[in-house]
Design an enzyme around this catalytic site. Structure first.
Site, short mmCIF file in Angstrom:
data_model
loop_
_atom_site.label_atom_id
_atom_site.label_comp_id
_atom_site.label_asym_id
_atom_site.label_seq_id
_atom_site.Cartn_x
_atom_site.Cartn_y
_atom_site.Cartn_z
N GLY A 115 21.93 56.15 36.46
CA GLY A 115 21.63 54.72 36.34
C GLY A 115 20.16 54.45 36.16
N ARG A 116 19.35 55.43 36.49
CA ARG A 116 17.90 55.22 36.34
C ARG A 116 17.18 56.53 36.02
NH1 ARG A 116 15.62 54.36 42.39
NH2 ARG A 116 17.22 55.49 43.50
N ASP A 148 18.31 47.83 38.29
CA ASP A 148 17.15 47.67 37.40
C ASP A 148 16.66 48.96 36.74
OD1 ASP A 148 15.98 48.97 39.51
OD2 ASP A 148 14.67 47.30 40.09
N GLY A 149 17.24 50.10 37.11
CA GLY A 149 16.82 51.35 36.46
C GLY A 149 15.46 51.86 36.93
N ARG A 206 11.59 65.10 37.18
CA ARG A 206 12.29 66.19 37.88
C ARG A 206 12.59 67.30 36.88
NH1 ARG A 206 16.97 63.25 41.40
NH2 ARG A 206 18.03 62.90 39.41
N ARG A 213 26.33 67.80 38.14
CA ARG A 213 26.77 67.64 39.53
C ARG A 213 28.27 67.88 39.63
NH1 ARG A 213 23.05 63.33 40.78
NH2 ARG A 213 21.38 63.55 39.26
N ASP A 290 28.49 63.28 43.85
CA ASP A 290 27.55 63.10 42.72
C ASP A 290 26.16 63.61 43.08
OD1 ASP A 290 27.89 60.72 44.43
OD2 ASP A 290 26.15 59.98 43.33
N ASN A 291 25.94 63.93 44.35
CA ASN A 291 24.65 64.46 44.76
C ASN A 291 24.73 65.94 45.10
OD1 ASN A 291 23.46 61.96 44.41
ND2 ASN A 291 23.72 61.34 46.53
N ASP A 300 18.75 65.05 44.34
CA ASP A 300 18.77 63.62 44.70
C ASP A 300 18.27 63.37 46.11
OD1 ASP A 300 19.49 62.84 42.24
OD2 ASP A 300 21.33 61.80 42.81
#
Ligand code: AMP
Ligand code: MG
Length: 542
Positions: A115-116, A148-149, A206, A213, A290-291, A300
């Protein structure tokens, strides 16, 4: 909306050689509009970063600069800051956001996705490694779900420092190349209590061989999209688990045997990972599927924390305060649960339970063996004996019974001498106790008994005192990224002073060695930090 530029004059931009095999080999989202939506039958969406007004580099990892072949590049140059916020694109960069789903706090959450985070692509390093570069906080994507990303400096700094620190602690992790502020304020409600405020925005670059994931595999499985799932599995095995393919048949479809071996290898890496977390006292805070990296790396960094007083029930994440699903002591069980979810989705391809069950069994065996070896190392013992279960259980009960700083305790334990009487031993261990006045006579008696049992055990062990101390001091870190130290570095950086950050990062590069003049960075949490937000508890707001 402004878009990033591809400069025609590249003099102050880093030389990077891109080879975007993830993007090339896997199915793309056919739509190119950047608005929130469900993205079907695709592993990623082409997404450009959204430019920021005034990028300025705060810090870079000199190690990662070298690994990427950027040692000659000036990280303070405009070109560097422009590239690593996404304001400019290097030739060969083809930005995309990845599509994935996940179980959040035990519930299937459907599509999540980057999402960001926006991948710039994969670069070939001077030594031939393939590394993906990902900008976290670079703007909205089709997966932003109305958010908002962006990312704020406090959370970016925490991720930047901790991922580098973890690497130096010997814990598998994604890495961080750079921390750049954007010049754009970002609105956040830190405590979710209606007090939103603007904070400095920032972007972390990163770096990992892969940002796939568990949830990347779960999403197509949940949609019965076997084609995308199969392509993802083939890609991952081919590039990241090639040993799982018999006779190096790299281009073929992975068969059930290969998928079983792949899952087993993921189980093994994950067992290794979680044992490291327990060794150093790291609490991830949000172990949703997802992490969970498919490479077995820590990924994450959100409301993570470092165990200060040894408390298996502790979690730094205020969002998880009620049920403490992701508390320190539960991390091994939770990653196993997550592996079970990965097995479920691979099962939709294999239709065979046994190879996947074998992976789960392998995790249990590996975890047990590695945990025992780790505890032996923490205590400076050469090899596990059956009676050590009692010794380690008793120690953990004692550590949890009064507020004892885990990190300080193990370093102090290594300092004890064979001839120490109880008073001398208590003196050495004293700095580990948050409230020495709470030690009861009963507690003291139990600790004296434990120290005697430990001495008897070490007397019978083949390691010499020097060897034991060395083993302990290369297993038990002296400097860990304590939450309150992060907060001090954040407070200064928000005022434009990166001095505390740089001094701290430098100490964290050698976490096992005593560094003169840096005692303050190895001390237990001071009392003022006990209840301060950011020092003892963190929200997911980032
Ligand atoms: P996390 O809790 O950081 O693992 O994030 C969970 C999901 O929320 C992921 O899909 C993130 O990409 C997304 N997300 C978190 N923060 C933002 C943000 N500020 N804007 C857009 N997406 C976000
Ligand atoms: Mg995440």
């Amino acid at each position: 909306m402004a878009t990033p530029t591809t400069p025609d004059r590249l003099t102050d931009l880093p030389p990077l050689q891109f080879d975007n095999r993830f993007r090339r080999e896997l199915p793309a989202d056919p739509m190119s509009v950047n608005h929130p939506r469900q993205v079907m039958n695709a592993a990623y969406s082409d997404t450009l970063p959204s430019p920021v007004p005034a990028p300025k580099t705060l810090s870079v990892s000199t190690e990662m600069m070298a690994r990427l072949g950027l040692s000659d590049v000036d990280p303070k140059s405009d070109g560097f800051a422009a590239l690593f916020t996404g304001n400019q694109l290097a030739p060969g960069s083809e930005p995309y956001a990845m599509n994935y789903g996940g179980h959040q706090f035990g519930q299937w959450a459907g599509q999540l996705g980057d999402g960001r985070a926006i991948n710039l692509g994969e670069v070939l390093t001077p030594t031939g490694e393939h590394l993906a570069l990902q900008l976290k906080g670079a703007g909205t994507t089709p997966y932003s779900r109305g958010a908002d990303g962006r990312a704020v400096l406090r959370s970016s700094l925490r991720e930047y420092v901790c991922s580098e620190a973890m690497h130096h602690l010997g814990v598998p992790t994604t890495r961080a190349l750079s921390l750049v502020v954007t010049g754009e304020p970002v609105l956040r409600d830190v405590l979710y209590d209606g007090n939103a405020a603007h904070e400095p925005g920032s972007v972390v670059c990163r770096v990992s061989a892969s940002f796939l994931r568990f949830g990347s595999f779960q999403l197509p499985a949940s949609r019965q999209d076997h084609d995308t799932l199969r392509q993802l599995v083939n890609h991952t095995i081919k590039h990241h688990y090639p040993n799982c393919l018999a006779d190096g048949r790299a281009s073929e479809d992975a068969d059930n045997a290969a998928i079983g071996q792949f899952f087993q290898a993921v189980c093994e890496r994950t067992a290794e990972l979680v044992v490291h977390w327990q060794r150093v006292g790291f609490v991830h805070g949000v172990l949703n599927t997802d992490n969970m990296s498919i490479l077995g790396e820590t990924i994450d960094y959100g409301p993570y924390g470092w165990l200060e007083d040894f408390d298996p029930d502790w979690t730094p994440n205020t969002t998880d305060a009620q049920f403490r699903r992701y508390r320190f002591g539960q991390q091994p069980a939770v990653v196993l649960w997550n592996l079970g979810q990965l097995a479920n989705c691979l099962h939709t391809l294999t239709d065979e339970v046994e190879p996947l069950q074998a992976g789960i069994d392998h995790f249990r065996a590996q975890f047990e063996a590695r945990w025992r070896a780790m505890m032996c190392n923490k205590l400076g013992l050469s090899a596990w004996q059956d009676s050590d279960a009692e010794l380690t259980d008793d120690l953990q009960t004692l550590l949890a019974a009064v507020e004892t700083d885990m990190t300080v305790f193990y370093r102090a334990l290594a300092k004890l001498k064979r001839e120490d009487d109880p008073d001398a031993a208590f003196n050495t261990l004293h700095p580990a106790w948050y409230r020495p006045e709470t030690l009861t006579d009963d507690y003291r008696a139990q600790l004296v008994a434990w120290l005697a049992a430990y001495r008897a055990r070490t007397d019978a062990d083949p390691l010499s005192a020097t060897e034991r101390q060395q083993k302990m001091n290369t297993t038990n870190p002296l400097y860990v990224p304590r939450n309150y130290l992060a907060q001090l570095a954040i407070d200064a950086a928000e005022q434009g002073d990166t001095g505390p950050l740089e001094r701290w990062i430098d100490a964290l590069k050698s976490p096992y060695s005593e560094q003169p003049g840096r005692d303050d960075l190895a001390e237990k949490r001071p009392d003022w930090a006990r209840t301060r937000v950011g020092c003892s508890m963190l929200s997911c707001s980032s």
